[in-house]
Design a protein around this motif. Structure first.
Motif, PDB file in Angstrom:
ATOM      1  N   HIS A 213       0.800  -1.213   0.000  1.00 35.62           N
ATOM      2  CA  HIS A 213       0.000   0.000   0.000  1.00 35.62           C
ATOM      3  C   HIS A 213       0.843   1.278   0.000  1.00 35.62           C
ATOM      4  CE1 HIS A 213      -3.262   2.723   0.967  1.00 35.62           C
ATOM      5  NE2 HIS A 213      -2.579   3.141   1.995  1.00 35.62           N
ATOM      6  N   THR A 214       1.933   1.273   0.737  1.00 36.88           N
ATOM      7  CA  THR A 214       2.786   2.455   0.802  1.00 36.88           C
ATOM      8  C   THR A 214       3.426   2.739  -0.552  1.00 36.88           C
ATOM      9  OG1 THR A 214       3.237   2.049   3.136  1.00 36.88           O
ATOM     10  CG2 THR A 214       4.755   3.508   1.975  1.00 36.88           C
ATOM     11  N   THR A 215       3.832   1.699  -1.249  1.00 35.27           N
ATOM     12  CA  THR A 215       4.422   1.890  -2.570  1.00 35.27           C
ATOM     13  C   THR A 215       3.391   2.423  -3.547  1.00 35.27           C
ATOM     14  OG1 THR A 215       5.801  -0.016  -2.063  1.00 35.27           O
ATOM     15  CG2 THR A 215       5.874   0.810  -4.303  1.00 35.27           C
TER      16      THR A 215
ATOM     17  N   SER B  23      -0.956   1.628   6.204  1.00 30.36           N
ATOM     18  CA  SER B  23       0.400   1.113   6.335  1.00 30.36           C
ATOM     19  C   SER B  23       0.710   0.308   5.096  1.00 30.36           C
ATOM     20  CB  SER B  23       0.530   0.230   7.585  1.00 30.36           C
ATOM     21  OG  SER B  23      -0.138  -0.998   7.394  1.00 30.36           O
ATOM     22  N   SER B  24       1.865  -0.306   5.050  1.00 27.80           N
ATOM     23  CA  SER B  24       2.196  -1.117   3.888  1.00 27.80           C
ATOM     24  C   SER B  24       1.199  -2.247   3.681  1.00 27.80           C
ATOM     25  CB  SER B  24       3.607  -1.700   4.038  1.00 27.80           C
ATOM     26  OG  SER B  24       4.579  -0.684   3.964  1.00 27.80           O
ATOM     27  N   SER B  25       0.651  -2.762   4.773  1.00 25.77           N
ATOM     28  CA  SER B  25      -0.238  -3.920   4.670  1.00 25.77           C
ATOM     29  C   SER B  25      -1.682  -3.613   5.033  1.00 25.77           C
ATOM     30  CB  SER B  25       0.272  -5.043   5.583  1.00 25.77           C
ATOM     31  OG  SER B  25       0.265  -4.633   6.934  1.00 25.77           O
ATOM     32  N   LEU B  26      -2.020  -2.348   5.232  1.00 21.19           N
ATOM     33  CA  LEU B  26      -3.382  -2.004   5.634  1.00 21.19           C
ATOM     34  C   LEU B  26      -3.848  -0.742   4.935  1.00 21.19           C
ATOM     35  CD1 LEU B  26      -5.871  -2.468   7.441  1.00 21.19           C
ATOM     36  CD2 LEU B  26      -4.759  -1.027   9.150  1.00 21.19           C
ATOM     37  N   SER B  27      -5.063  -0.801   4.414  1.00 22.63           N
ATOM     38  CA  SER B  27      -5.646   0.342   3.736  1.00 22.63           C
ATOM     39  C   SER B  27      -7.102   0.463   4.134  1.00 22.63           C
ATOM     40  CB  SER B  27      -5.533   0.129   2.218  1.00 22.63           C
ATOM     41  OG  SER B  27      -6.142   1.171   1.508  1.00 22.63           O
TER      42      SER B  27
ATOM     43  N   ALA C 218     -19.274 -18.325   6.621  1.00 25.22           N
ATOM     44  CA  ALA C 218     -18.184 -18.461   7.588  1.00 25.22           C
ATOM     45  C   ALA C 218     -17.348 -17.192   7.600  1.00 25.22           C
ATOM     46  CB  ALA C 218     -17.310 -19.646   7.204  1.00 25.22           C
ATOM     47  N   TRP C 219     -16.761 -16.899   8.798  1.00 18.87           N
ATOM     48  CA  TRP C 219     -15.940 -15.678   8.887  1.00 18.87           C
ATOM     49  C   TRP C 219     -14.710 -15.838   8.013  1.00 18.87           C
ATOM     50  CZ3 TRP C 219     -16.754 -11.034  10.404  1.00 18.87           C
ATOM     51  CH2 TRP C 219     -17.714 -10.770  11.363  1.00 18.87           C
ATOM     52  N   ALA C 220     -14.821 -15.339   6.789  1.00 22.03           N
ATOM     53  CA  ALA C 220     -13.615 -15.241   5.986  1.00 22.03           C
ATOM     54  C   ALA C 220     -12.863 -14.023   6.490  1.00 22.03           C
ATOM     55  CB  ALA C 220     -13.997 -15.062   4.517  1.00 22.03           C
ATOM     56  N   GLY C 221     -11.598 -13.968   6.375  1.00 19.66           N
ATOM     57  CA  GLY C 221     -10.817 -12.837   6.904  1.00 19.66           C
ATOM     58  C   GLY C 221     -11.150 -11.569   6.189  1.00 19.66           C
ATOM     59  N   LEU C 222     -11.012 -10.470   6.886  1.00 16.18           N
ATOM     60  CA  LEU C 222     -11.266  -9.213   6.232  1.00 16.18           C
ATOM     61  C   LEU C 222      -9.977  -8.660   5.681  1.00 16.18           C
ATOM     62  CD1 LEU C 222     -12.863  -7.225   9.099  1.00 16.18           C
ATOM     63  CD2 LEU C 222     -13.750  -9.188   7.953  1.00 16.18           C
ATOM     64  N   ALA C 223     -10.167  -7.807   4.704  1.00 11.70           N
ATOM     65  CA  ALA C 223      -8.982  -7.229   4.151  1.00 11.70           C
ATOM     66  C   ALA C 223      -8.925  -5.777   4.457  1.00 11.70           C
ATOM     67  CB  ALA C 223      -9.011  -7.388   2.669  1.00 11.70           C
ATOM     68  N   MET C 224      -7.766  -5.304   4.839  1.00 12.20           N
ATOM     69  CA  MET C 224      -7.609  -3.903   5.130  1.00 12.20           C
ATOM     70  C   MET C 224      -6.307  -3.439   4.531  1.00 12.20           C
ATOM     71  SD  MET C 224      -8.191  -4.682   9.030  1.00 12.20           S
ATOM     72  CE  MET C 224      -7.153  -6.078   8.881  1.00 12.20           C
ATOM     73  N   GLY C 225      -6.309  -2.287   3.902  1.00  9.64           N
ATOM     74  CA  GLY C 225      -5.091  -1.721   3.424  1.00  9.64           C
ATOM     75  C   GLY C 225      -5.391  -0.384   2.866  1.00  9.64           C
ATOM     76  N   ILE C 226      -4.911   0.675   3.448  1.00  6.50           N
ATOM     77  CA  ILE C 226      -5.318   1.955   2.897  1.00  6.50           C
ATOM     78  C   ILE C 226      -4.372   2.521   1.891  1.00  6.50           C
ATOM     79  CG2 ILE C 226      -4.369   3.239   4.788  1.00  6.50           C
ATOM     80  CD1 ILE C 226      -6.528   5.270   4.163  1.00  6.50           C
ATOM     81  N   PHE C 227      -3.198   2.046   1.793  1.00  2.00           N
ATOM     82  CA  PHE C 227      -2.390   2.559   0.710  1.00  2.00           C
ATOM     83  C   PHE C 227      -1.403   1.516   0.238  1.00  2.00           C
ATOM     84  CE2 PHE C 227      -3.368   6.829   2.441  1.00  2.00           C
ATOM     85  CZ  PHE C 227      -4.183   7.157   1.424  1.00  2.00           C
ATOM     86  N   SER C 228      -1.853   0.502  -0.471  1.00  2.32           N
ATOM     87  CA  SER C 228      -0.944  -0.516  -0.936  1.00  2.32           C
ATOM     88  C   SER C 228      -0.415  -0.094  -2.271  1.00  2.32           C
ATOM     89  CB  SER C 228      -1.689  -1.810  -1.026  1.00  2.32           C
ATOM     90  OG  SER C 228      -1.557  -2.398  -2.228  1.00  2.32           O
ATOM     91  N   GLY C 229       0.759  -0.543  -2.653  1.00  2.00           N
ATOM     92  CA  GLY C 229       1.253  -0.120  -3.932  1.00  2.00           C
ATOM     93  C   GLY C 229       2.577  -0.718  -4.282  1.00  2.00           C
ATOM     94  N   PHE C 230       3.253  -0.087  -5.220  1.00  2.00           N
ATOM     95  CA  PHE C 230       4.512  -0.624  -5.660  1.00  2.00           C
ATOM     96  C   PHE C 230       5.435   0.493  -6.052  1.00  2.00           C
ATOM     97  CE2 PHE C 230       2.075   0.436  -9.007  1.00  2.00           C
ATOM     98  CZ  PHE C 230       0.947  -0.340  -9.026  1.00  2.00           C
ATOM     99  N   ALA C 231       6.647   0.134  -6.510  1.00  2.00           N
ATOM    100  CA  ALA C 231       7.669   1.137  -6.773  1.00  2.00           C
ATOM    101  C   ALA C 231       7.341   1.971  -7.992  1.00  2.00           C
ATOM    102  CB  ALA C 231       9.005   0.435  -6.992  1.00  2.00           C
ATOM    103  N   LEU C 232       7.877   3.177  -8.005  1.00  2.00           N
ATOM    104  CA  LEU C 232       7.680   4.060  -9.142  1.00  2.00           C
ATOM    105  C   LEU C 232       8.213   3.409 -10.406  1.00  2.00           C
ATOM    106  CD1 LEU C 232       8.863   7.413  -7.562  1.00  2.00           C
ATOM    107  CD2 LEU C 232       6.519   6.805  -8.149  1.00  2.00           C
TER     108      LEU C 232
END
Length: 600
Positions: free
Chosen positions: A295-297, A424-428, A584-598
């Motif tokens: 997310h940060t990338t 964060s890198s893993s949460l959006s 069934a409780w499937a996991g939730l996904a969170m990530g507010i700024f995921s991404g990759f390199a320029l």
């Protein structure tokens, strides 16, 4: 209009959120506290925020089976409007129109034959072969050949008239050329090619089109999507060309660009972005799925366009990401066709919208590794691939639920903002608000994306993708799960519907679902019914739930507090009422700024 967040505010929030990454709980067994502040400034979230860009040489192939139209209609059934379609790309500036063709093809000839064509010859009748294929109400953009200017763009002028005759009022806009900041490198323009020269040629060609009889007689003639730049504004020009192609230069009064005189005919400005690339060996070596789904990338890539969006707004139009995808030059299997890329796609579209990039168009080729769906079987890289649907499609279907109207009020607008404490890198995380005719704004939806990498052992293959890239590196142990406790402005007792974008892992190519719904890869038919979960808002507006690593979740309040969900099972210590899940409780996904390199 929804509240517009200033660029400075956007950047401050982004920097604060990134700086606060260390504060996010990394222990998967801990409870992660997230606050949705009141008064978040939003940018408008359009119901057709997610569009497709189709390479001209492939549009007939996509229109050759009912599947593409069926998938697009599925989106329209949820959002109320079909996805916009841009027919453009590299071959747009290699397309030539003739009254008739000296071949067995009545309306189109690709030279050499597909998939290697670098020249497209068409007749006026070509537009009718696909013009009515898309769902009713589809807004079409067509890219004219700006490169061929030997005869004062007679070819482009003729294409414009034929496109209007064949597409009619579905034709919303023309583009003039594709990625025009690369024209020197391609040998199509000289060393003086820059904003000033481009603007002069833009005025010349648009002037010819707008002076045409057909244009004057049209009740709602098409406007123009200007710019169509390839290189991101913060990246040094990759083609050794004049490096003044950005929206700020193009719209600056007195700077030789498109000034106020062109405002009436410009509907939007377009830029392109591909964060990774297969175009050369050096960039091929740098491609990684974990960078794509970071997310940060992603924020580092997208934040470049905040000032560009602001410039477009000041010029009286809007900025769109007119062509994009995970990896340029066709994509890369093992990255582009994975569930990680689907999570990235959701994050990308919402991040774009939150900074004022109003629409994002994902590029399609009938034999491209990044395409969300493919219409026909084909031979590719020594493998026999089937027609199919890839994980990227499920990102679109999930987003359709995010942007769908929350009421019967035809004047309702939705707005979106990033949540600073879910970043964060893993949460959006994103908050979606509605505003009615009385200017009342209310929190209606929350989206969280867990962008953490989890490589599972299921769903590794998809017959429409290359088997040689099926996953071989797997995560150890059990898939992590963590608890989210979100403080909202929702009233205690309010019912919350929960939709999940779920897959077996970041590396999965199949077995993707949205609340239990999947799609037949051959026909595009929807399989199954939504299995939505239900929550009840607890004391102080708290909602609490679990999330698996690498998943997406949409929370939306019901208009009728008693209309959704099961009876409460228990009350948590926070006052949040945890209810029985329909599925069934499937996991939730969170990530507010995921991404990759320029792009480099």
């Amino acid at each position: 209009m929804l509240v517009v967040m200033s660029v400075l505010t956007q950047i401050v929030l982004a920097l604060a959120a990134i700086a606060g990454q260390v504060a996010l709980a990394q222990d998967d067994n801990s409870v992660l506290e997230i606050d949705v502040p009141s008064g978040l400034a939003t940018r408008r979230l359009l119901p057709d925020v997610y569009g497709y860009s189709i390479e001209p040489i492939w549009v007939n192939t996509f229109a050759s089976t009912p599947k593409t139209a069926k998938l697009l209609q599925t989106i329209a059934d949820v959002t109320g409007v079909p996805p916009p379609i841009r027919v453009g790309g590299t071959t747009a500036d290699q397309t030539y129109i003739f009254p008739r063709l000296n071949s067995t093809n009545a309306s189109m000839a690709a030279l050499p034959k597909l998939p290697d064509a670098n020249r497209l010859e068409i007749t006026p009748g070509w537009f009718r072969t696909w013009g009515k294929y898309f769902p009713e109400g589809t807004r079409l953009i067509y890219t004219l050949n700006l490169a061929a200017n030997e005869s004062q763009w007679a070819n482009a002028v003729a294409q414009a008239e034929a496109a209007w005759a064949g597409l009619g009022e579905d034709l919303a806009m023309f583009e003039l050329g594709n990625e025009i900041d690369h024209f020197i490198n391609k040998g199509w323009r000289g060393s003086d090619w820059g904003v000033e020269t481009y603007s002069e040629q833009f005025r010349n060609l648009t002037g010819q089109i707008t002076a045409s009889d057909w244009y004057k007689q049209a009740s709602t003639p098409p406007k123009f999507q200007a710019a169509v730049f390839a290189d991101p504004p913060w990246v040094s020009d990759q083609q050794d060309e004049v490096d003044d192609f950005d929206i700020r230069n193009l719209t600056r009064d007195g700077g030789g660009g498109l000034a106020a005189t062109e405002r009436d005919i410009i509907g939007s400005y377009a830029t392109h972005l591909y964060p990774q690339s297969t175009c050369d060996a050096a960039r091929w070596q740098r491609m990684r799925l974990d960078l794509l789904s970071d997310h940060t990338t992603l924020w580092r890539n997208v934040s470049q366009y905040a000032l560009e969006a602001e410039a477009a707004d000041k010029a009286g139009a809007t900025l769109v990401m007119g062509e994009t995808n995970s990896v340029s030059c066709g994509g890369r299997s093992g990255i582009s066709d994975t569930f990680g890329a689907a999570l990235w796609g959701v994050d990308y579209v919402l991040m774009d919208a939150s900074i004022g990039v109003s629409k994002t168009y994902f590029h399609l080729g009938a034999q491209s590794e990044y395409s969300s769906f493919t219409p026909l079987a084909y031979e590719y890289k020594n493998e026999s691939l089937t027609a199919g649907i890839r994980p990227g499609w499920y990102a679109h279907y999930f987003l359709a639920k995010v942007v769908a109207s929350t009421s019967d009020d035809e004047e309702e607008e939705l707005g979106v903002a990033g949540i600073p404490s879910a970043n964060s890198s893993s949460l959006s995380g994103y908050a979606v608000y509605s505003r009615n005719a009385d200017e009342e704004q209310a929190l209606k939806k929350l989206v969280f994306l867990d962008m953490g990498v989890w490589n599972g052992t299921e769903g590794l293959s998809n017959p429409s993708t290359l088997s040689v890239t099926d996953g071989e590196i797997f995560s150890e142990g059990e898939r992590p799960t963590r608890q989210l406790r979100v403080a909202t402005s929702w009233a205690p007792g309010l019912q919350v519907r929960v939709s999940r974008l779920a897959g077996p892992g970041t590396n999965a190519k199949s077995e993707i679902t949205v609340s239990g719904v999947s799609f037949d890869p051959e026909t595009g038919d929807k399989i199954g019914e939504d299995e939505e979960e239900a929550l009840t808002v607890g004391e102080n507006g708290i909602v609490e739930f679990e999330v698996d690593r690498a998943q997406g979740i949409l929370l939306q309040v019901s208009d009728n507090p008693e209309s959704e969900g099961d009876d409460p099972e228990q009350v948590g210590e926070s006052g949040a009422i945890v209810t029985k899940s329909v599925s069934a409780w499937a996991g939730l996904a969170m990530g507010i700024f995921s991404g990759f390199a320029l792009v480099l």
